[in-house]
Design a protein around this motif. Structure first.
Motif, short mmCIF file in Angstrom:
data_model
loop_
_atom_site.label_atom_id
_atom_site.label_comp_id
_atom_site.label_asym_id
_atom_site.label_seq_id
_atom_site.Cartn_x
_atom_site.Cartn_y
_atom_site.Cartn_z
N THR A 55 -6.16 -1.90 -1.12
CA THR A 55 -6.31 -3.17 -0.41
C THR A 55 -5.90 -4.36 -1.27
O THR A 55 -5.51 -5.40 -0.74
N GLU A 56 -6.00 -4.24 -2.60
CA GLU A 56 -5.74 -5.38 -3.48
C GLU A 56 -4.35 -5.30 -4.10
O GLU A 56 -4.14 -5.76 -5.22
N ASP A 57 -3.43 -4.73 -3.40
CA ASP A 57 -2.06 -4.56 -3.88
C ASP A 57 -1.34 -5.91 -3.84
O ASP A 57 -1.05 -6.44 -2.77
N GLY A 58 -1.03 -6.46 -5.02
CA GLY A 58 -0.35 -7.74 -5.10
C GLY A 58 1.14 -7.65 -4.97
O GLY A 58 1.83 -8.68 -4.92
N ASN B 212 -5.22 -1.58 -6.64
CA ASN B 212 -4.05 -2.45 -6.66
C ASN B 212 -2.78 -1.60 -6.71
O ASN B 212 -2.82 -0.39 -6.49
N HIS B 213 -1.68 -2.21 -7.04
CA HIS B 213 -0.40 -1.51 -7.07
C HIS B 213 -0.18 -0.81 -8.41
O HIS B 213 0.22 0.35 -8.46
N ARG C 227 -10.15 -10.00 -10.64
CA ARG C 227 -11.54 -9.53 -10.63
C ARG C 227 -11.85 -8.70 -9.39
O ARG C 227 -12.82 -7.95 -9.36
N GLY C 228 -11.05 -8.84 -8.36
CA GLY C 228 -11.28 -8.08 -7.13
C GLY C 228 -10.76 -6.66 -7.18
O GLY C 228 -10.90 -5.91 -6.21
N ILE C 229 -10.15 -6.26 -8.31
CA ILE C 229 -9.56 -4.93 -8.44
C ILE C 229 -10.58 -3.98 -9.07
O ILE C 229 -11.31 -4.34 -10.00
N VAL D 85 -6.60 -10.55 -2.53
CA VAL D 85 -5.48 -10.37 -3.46
C VAL D 85 -5.27 -11.62 -4.32
O VAL D 85 -5.01 -11.52 -5.52
N TYR D 86 -5.39 -12.80 -3.70
CA TYR D 86 -5.15 -14.05 -4.42
C TYR D 86 -6.46 -14.79 -4.65
O TYR D 86 -7.44 -14.61 -3.92
#
Length: 715
Positions: free
Chosen positions: A422-425, A458-459, A482-484, A657-658
């Motif tokens: 979900t946190e893939d930047g 993340n990615h 921090r969300g990763i 993500v941001y």
């Protein structure tokens, strides 16, 4: 004029100019320092850095001329402001962020730098008390902005200890634990790699490979950029090397073969070592694993950081796929060559491809190309491979970089598994779910396809080289790191699920398929976070896929019908993702909080009725912000009703993500399906009814309603 209103002392303007220059210089350092740290060994990086710096200064001069109407600004100050504008345009071009976020940061740095510098200049001239106050305010603004820019973020990742509820854990061996084989390693390659000795002088003679001509499959390996790429690597597009790191079991075999391929990353920071954790695990469990080197296809740090398209290779996805097939050709030759160390040790009938990012699309393309006689875009390039590629695994893949013969890639008759965080930047949308929808099963063999959506992943952390930030330079500082989830937790997800999928599809360990039908069965192996899983196998017989026509009352199964009651929304839609289409149609059902019970009923024609031991299957996605509670009723022809316990469809997973919404205007969530299964006790099912809780308003998408016949996964 505005200039008369701002008739400040020369010393004030001088300080303001130096302050603005400092702000612009600091922003540029954010880009330049990572470039130098990664690409110092590439002369092209230094050249591009110098040219872009000079270009920014020149652009600033001309932009300053356009600002002459701001008569309040002295010429030199106009130049600095113009350079700041040019820098903003450059950053906007590559960073993937909105122009608004960059305008805020660049203008903020220039304005506050100007004010602080001007106040400091005035301190040396007059009005010291006012100057100190203004300087302090501007400095505090700069420090606050700098702190926000440099910290990892605000919204921290929090585990979900109750994620699995009361689901029963799968009674099987932990697939993330090492197996019983000792692991050996080696590298193979050209033997002449000038950058890495493990692919150069350290390669044993038996593992030296011939180069392949990939010039028909890439664009832009020409001109000055092509010359720079060739100079860096020591070869051109006509002499691409076949190189890889190998982990293999210490045993006679034969063992299934697994190729792993990375995606696009700075070519100077080699990506192929980043999957050692998978290679070591899978080799210990009886697989030969090769992490393929395709770094020479990637963009340089100069192009990846600055977004200069001329340095990128163009339309290179088919080359990434084709190189994998050429590696398989090499393995086939080694396996058949008497006296070779891998003679007879490779099971060429049990092959898997694993790809990450652009490599995640490349493995699907390779599976499609594998069965073709020619390149669909150019018959001058003959394929003629025909390997037994049984399994394809995609990690946070792109989709749509290539359209062979102008069409989407549609591999057939292959086991497919896709993971996405979900946190893939980098990949802000779950494009792998599109490929999942397009895969078809057309023969009589056992196949399955499945997806896993992971909150907090993340990615980059799927590759130990890529790391925590999915963007470099300025853009990377806008991400909420921090969300990763912790890196080891993310790789634990990869180890567990990839190992289980390979065990199920290549070793015939069908008990692991339960993990993909319901992720909660892996509660003892997986990190406690939120997951969404979708599963389908070749035994599925569909009652309704919502793609046969535009009549809401008909079903895919001939003779069936659909009926909705007390619904405020009932319609079939071609579904959308954050970026592009989901490549599937579904029925969308919505209701407001009311006393009447909303429901949706599918009548089941006799020819499509479940058989003994069949399981009712369907996929549902939440399109609102609240959970949806429902029950499923199976109505037998005699009128008897089998009713499930209340089922809960969680709301979409909210992404962070941001650091702030103005950094990039992307949705906080997107539609992701969750699979459900309901045992069928008996037969003669006449209707399937979805009965929704009317106390809470919700909207859901329902798709792929049918039955599955449990059976073992054949090897």
């Amino acid at each position: 004029m505005l200039g008369r209103k701002l008739s400040l002392a020369r010393v004030t303007w001088r300080g303001a100019t130096w302050g603005a220059l400092f702000g612009v210089f600091a922003l540029w350092l954010v880009e330049a320092v990572p470039m130098i740290a990664v690409g110092a060994g590439n002369a092209a990086v230094w050249l591009v850095l110098a040219l872009v710096t000079a270009g920014l200064v020149l652009a600033g001069f001309f932009a300053g001329l356009l600002l002459r109407w701001l008569g309040a600004l002295p010429p030199r100050h106009r130049w600095i402001v113009g350079t700041a504008l040019a820098l903003a345009v450059t950053l906007t071009y590559y960073a993937g962020t909105t122009a608004g976020s960059l305008a805020i940061f660049v203008s903020g740095a220039v304005v506050l730098g100007s004010v602080a510098g001007g106040a400091l200049g005035s301190w040396f001239w007059r009005r010291r008390r006012i100057s100190v106050a203004v300087f302090a305010a501007a400095a505090l603004g700069l420090l606050f902005g700098l702190r926000w820019f440099l910290v990892d973020g605000n919204d921290a990742y929090v585990a979900s200890p109750e994620w699995a509820g009361d689901a029963k854990a799968l009674d099987a061996e932990d697939p993330s634990k090492p197996g019983g084989f000792a692991v050996k390693t080696l590298t193979y390659g050209s033997g002449s790699d000038q950058r890495r000795p493990e692919f150069g002088t350290q390669v044993a003679e038996a593992f030296r490979t011939a180069s392949v001509d990939g010039s028909k499959l890439v664009e832009q390996w020409t001109g000055a950029a092509g010359w720079a790429r060739t100079r860096y690597w020591g070869f051109d597009a006509k002499h691409m090397p076949l190189q890889a790191r190998v982990w293999y079991p210490d045993g006679a075999g034969p063992f299934p073969l697994v190729l792993v391929v990375h995606g696009n990353h700075d070519m100077e920071e080699y990506s192929d070592p980043g999957y050692a954790y998978l290679g070591e695990l899978m080799a210990s469990r009886g697989f030969i694993v090769a992490s393929v080197d395709e770094n020479f296809i990637n963009g340089s740090v100069a192009s990846n950081t600055l977004g200069i398209p001329e340095i990128f290779l163009q339309k290179e996805t088919d080359a990434r796929a084709w190189i994998l097939l050429e590696h398989l050709r090499t393995w086939k030759a080694w396996n058949a060559r008497e006296g070779h160390p891998f003679f007879g040790r490779v099971d060429m009938h049990q092959i898997a491809l694993i790809g990450h990012s652009r490599g995640g699309e490349a493995v699907s393309v390779a599976a499609a190309f594998n069965r073709l006689p020619y390149n669909p875009d150019d018959a001058n390039l003959r394929f003629d491979y025909g390997f037994d590629i049984r399994t394809v695994i995609a990690i946070a893949p792109v989709d749509g970089q290539i359209h062979p013969a102008g069409r989407q890639t549609e591999p057939r008759n292959v086991n497919y598994f896709v993971l996405q965080g979900t946190e893939d930047g980098d990949m802000l949308s779950f494009h792998g779910s599109r490929q999942l929808e397009r895969i078809k099963f057309t023969d009589e063999r056992d196949w399955c396809k499945t997806s896993l959506y992971i909150r907090g992943a993340n990615h980059g952390q799927f590759n130990t080289v890529w790391g925590r930030s999915d963007l470099s330079g300025f853009g990377g500082h806008l991400l909420n790191l921090r969300g990763i989830m912790p890196a080891e937790a993310q790789r634990q997800v990869a180890k567990t699920t990839i190992s289980a999928f390979l065990e199920a599809t290549l070793h015939g360990r069908s008990e692991y398929l339960a993990l993909f039908r319901d992720t909660r069965t892996g509660r003892n192996w997986l990190p406690p976070t939120d997951y969404r899983n979708k599963f389908e196998d070749s035994t599925h017989r569909f009652l309704a896929t919502y793609e046969e026509d535009i009549d809401l009352t008909t079903t895919t199964a001939a003779g069936g019908s659909a009926r909705g009651e007390n619904l405020d929304a009932w319609g079939e839609q071609w579904l959308k993702l954050t970026w592009g289409d989901l490549d599937t149609s579904a029925v969308v059902l919505g209701w407001n909080a009311k006393k009447e019970t909303p429901s949706y009923t599918l009548s089941v024609p006799a020819a499509a009725a479940p058989k003994k031991d069949d399981v009712l299957v369907f996929a549902m996605g939440n399109m609102g912000e609240t959970p949806a509670t429902f029950t499923v009723e199976l109505v037998n022809r005699g009128g008897e009703v089998q009713r499930t316990v209340p089922l809960r469809l969680a709301p979409p997973i909210v992404t962070n993500v941001y650091k702030a919404s103005f950094a990039a205007r992307v949705p906080k969530s997107e539609l992701v399906f969750q699979s459900f299964e309901v045992p069928v006790n008996g037969s003669e099912v006449e209707a399937v009814r979805f009965v929704f809780d009317p106390s809470v308003a919700a909207t859901v998408a329902l798709d792929d309603v049918g039955v599955r016949t449990p059976r073992q996964m054949a090897r």
